[in-house]
Write a protein that holds these residues in place. Structure first.
Motif, PDB file in Angstrom:
ATOM      1  N   LYS A  21      -6.350 -20.139  20.556  1.00  0.00           N
ATOM      2  CA  LYS A  21      -5.021 -19.837  21.063  1.00  0.00           C
ATOM      3  C   LYS A  21      -5.027 -18.144  21.168  1.00  0.00           C
ATOM      4  CE  LYS A  21      -2.008 -23.673  20.305  1.00  0.00           C
ATOM      5  NZ  LYS A  21      -2.226 -24.466  18.859  1.00  0.00           N
ATOM      6  N   ALA A  22      -5.701 -17.650  20.170  1.00  0.00           N
ATOM      7  CA  ALA A  22      -5.899 -16.076  20.262  1.00  0.00           C
ATOM      8  C   ALA A  22      -6.950 -15.377  21.021  1.00  0.00           C
ATOM      9  CB  ALA A  22      -5.799 -15.476  18.789  1.00  0.00           C
ATOM     10  N   ALA A  25      -9.883 -13.838  18.974  1.00  0.00           N
ATOM     11  CA  ALA A  25     -10.142 -12.291  18.449  1.00  0.00           C
ATOM     12  C   ALA A  25     -10.319 -12.297  17.212  1.00  0.00           C
ATOM     13  CB  ALA A  25      -8.428 -11.948  18.677  1.00  0.00           C
ATOM     14  N   LYS A  57     -12.551 -20.403  27.994  1.00  0.00           N
ATOM     15  CA  LYS A  57     -11.724 -19.380  28.425  1.00  0.00           C
ATOM     16  C   LYS A  57     -12.068 -17.748  27.867  1.00  0.00           C
ATOM     17  CE  LYS A  57      -7.302 -17.280  29.314  1.00  0.00           C
ATOM     18  NZ  LYS A  57      -5.904 -17.169  29.297  1.00  0.00           N
ATOM     19  N   ALA A  61     -11.891 -12.023  22.896  1.00  0.00           N
ATOM     20  CA  ALA A  61     -11.116 -11.147  23.647  1.00  0.00           C
ATOM     21  C   ALA A  61     -11.152  -9.644  22.939  1.00  0.00           C
ATOM     22  CB  ALA A  61      -9.917 -11.475  24.053  1.00  0.00           C
ATOM     23  N   GLY A  62     -11.945  -9.550  21.857  1.00  0.00           N
ATOM     24  CA  GLY A  62     -11.948  -8.448  20.883  1.00  0.00           C
ATOM     25  C   GLY A  62     -11.655  -8.450  19.729  1.00  0.00           C
ATOM     26  N   ALA A  63     -11.571  -7.261  19.080  1.00  0.00           N
ATOM     27  CA  ALA A  63     -10.980  -6.990  17.319  1.00  0.00           C
ATOM     28  C   ALA A  63      -9.618  -7.883  17.730  1.00  0.00           C
ATOM     29  CB  ALA A  63     -11.173  -5.916  17.037  1.00  0.00           C
ATOM     30  N   ASP A  64      -8.888  -8.051  16.496  1.00  0.00           N
ATOM     31  CA  ASP A  64      -7.739  -8.513  16.448  1.00  0.00           C
ATOM     32  C   ASP A  64      -6.765  -7.490  16.623  1.00  0.00           C
ATOM     33  OD1 ASP A  64      -5.034  -9.419  16.011  1.00  0.00           O
ATOM     34  OD2 ASP A  64      -6.080 -11.365  15.277  1.00  0.00           O
ATOM     35  N   ILE A  65      -6.138  -7.275  17.817  1.00  0.00           N
ATOM     36  CA  ILE A  65      -5.327  -6.035  18.202  1.00  0.00           C
ATOM     37  C   ILE A  65      -3.932  -6.065  17.085  1.00  0.00           C
ATOM     38  CG2 ILE A  65      -3.845  -4.454  19.535  1.00  0.00           C
ATOM     39  CD1 ILE A  65      -5.730  -5.999  21.889  1.00  0.00           C
ATOM     40  N   LYS A  66      -3.486  -7.292  16.893  1.00  0.00           N
ATOM     41  CA  LYS A  66      -2.273  -7.517  16.063  1.00  0.00           C
ATOM     42  C   LYS A  66      -2.502  -6.998  14.656  1.00  0.00           C
ATOM     43  CE  LYS A  66      -0.504 -10.798  19.198  1.00  0.00           C
ATOM     44  NZ  LYS A  66      -0.632 -12.199  19.525  1.00  0.00           N
ATOM     45  N   GLY A 106     -14.909  -5.972  21.012  1.00  0.00           N
ATOM     46  CA  GLY A 106     -15.766  -6.516  19.570  1.00  0.00           C
ATOM     47  C   GLY A 106     -16.233  -8.086  20.439  1.00  0.00           C
ATOM     48  N   GLU A 129     -11.543  -0.846  25.004  1.00  0.00           N
ATOM     49  CA  GLU A 129     -10.814  -0.178  23.753  1.00  0.00           C
ATOM     50  C   GLU A 129      -9.908   1.254  24.200  1.00  0.00           C
ATOM     51  OE1 GLU A 129     -13.807  -1.116  23.725  1.00  0.00           O
ATOM     52  OE2 GLU A 129     -14.296  -2.194  21.877  1.00  0.00           O
ATOM     53  N   ILE A 135     -11.959   3.627  20.497  1.00  0.00           N
ATOM     54  CA  ILE A 135     -13.149   3.494  21.250  1.00  0.00           C
ATOM     55  C   ILE A 135     -13.809   2.197  20.525  1.00  0.00           C
ATOM     56  CG2 ILE A 135     -13.202   6.081  21.536  1.00  0.00           C
ATOM     57  CD1 ILE A 135     -15.708   5.877  19.480  1.00  0.00           C
ATOM     58  N   GLY A 137     -15.913   0.043  18.311  1.00  0.00           N
ATOM     59  CA  GLY A 137     -16.136   0.244  16.841  1.00  0.00           C
ATOM     60  C   GLY A 137     -17.160  -0.655  16.212  1.00  0.00           C
TER      61      GLY A 137
END
Ligand code: CO8
Length: 255
Positions: A21-22, A25, A57, A61-66, A106, A129, A135, A137
């Motif tokens: 669902k995330a 992340a 999907k 989708a990267g490090a968890d922005i939240k 990430g 990023e 940038i 990391g």
């Protein structure tokens, strides 16, 4: 619900990121569970290759922005954020990233920490990023540049645009591209092929290739030659060459 799933089939292990669902992340729980699971699999000589995958999907989708958003400089510096991911660069067992959908930030960096990157025709890669005011990391500015060269690495890191799978394959980021519905099977098949080889020899081959990123050509070639010599100390060298001469399949003992 666990953030990851680990399954075994013979000498192959499959680690699936499990926060669909995330878009998978990479929060701290995913990092801790993934690093711990991979280190444990790496210590187990009955594991000959490891596949890391995500959902259709998103690989990730990267490090968890939240999770990252409220952090201060002191938080990320003192906790040395993302340093733990670096432990994946120390794994000796061959690893394969099976990437479908988004591999961003990430997620792209995690895929690049693997030895082989197999992508579906839906895969998208990027280091976006900069759009968040940060940038890469987890090694993206270094590994992407080594994988695809300065021109594309600068383009991706400075504009944040995504690269589709054709561009990623042309640029040398991706080992193979397969239809999305075949991704898992192909990745597991490649893993089985590797896992059926001699584990110590596969580890030596991996170490030799990786050395090329860390040293000069003449030192790297010298390192390779010394490791090549040491393969003759293994039972599997004897078995591999005997099997060729006797026109049969080798049965490696991983010794
Ligand atoms: N972190 C947290 N949540 C995420 C992330 C993420 N990276 N990506 C997606 N999600 C969540 C969304 O918030 C959404 O949650 P909700 O349903 O609760 O709103 C859910 O996943 C689905 O996402 P979308 O609705 O956005 O799905 P779309 O199909 O519309 O878009 C995209 C897909 C294009 C992938 C979009 O989600 C996106 O752009 N994601 C962020 C990509 C990104 O910027 N990644 C880089 C993150 S930074 C990083 O990885 C390294 C930072 C290093 C810093 C070093 C500090 C020390």
């Amino acid at each position: 619900m666990a953030s990851i799933m680990v399954e075994r089939s013979g000498r192959v292990a499959l680690l699936t990121l499990n926060r669909p669902k995330a878009l998978n992340a990479l929060n701290l729980a995913v990092m801790q569970e993934t690093v711990a699971a991979l280190r444990e699999l790496d210590r187990d000589p009955s594991v000959g290759a490891i596949v890391i995958t995500g959902s259709e999907k998103a690989f990730a989708a990267g490090a968890d922005i939240k999770e990252m958003a409220p952090k201060t400089f002191a938080d990320v510096f003192l906790e040395d954020w993302f340093a733990a991911w670096d432990q994946l660069a120390q794994l000796r067992t061959p690893t394969i990233a099976a990437v479908s959908g988004y591999a961003l930030g990430g997620g792209c960096e995690l895929a690049m920490l693997c030895d082989i990157l197999i992508a579906s025709d839906t895969a998208k890669f990027g280091q976006p990023e900069i759009k968040l005011g940060v940038i890469p990391g987890i090694g993206g500015s270094q590994r992407l540049t080594r994988a695809v060269g300065k021109a594309k690495a600068m383009d991706l890191c400075l504009t944040g645009r995504f690269m589709d799978v054709d561009e990623a394959e042309r640029a040398g980021l991706v080992s193979r591209v397969v239809p999305v519905d075949q991704l898992r099977d192909v990745a597991l098949e490649v893993a089985k092929t590797i896992a059926d080889m001699s584990l110590p020899i596969a580890m030596m081959a991996k170490e030799a290739v990786n050395r090329s990123f860390e040293t000069t050509l003449s030192e790297g070639v010298r390192f390779e030659r010394r490791v090549f010599h040491s393969t003759f100390a293994t039972d599997d060298q004897k078995e591999g060459m005997a099997a060729f001469i006797e026109k049969r399949k080798p049965l490696f003992s991983h010794r």
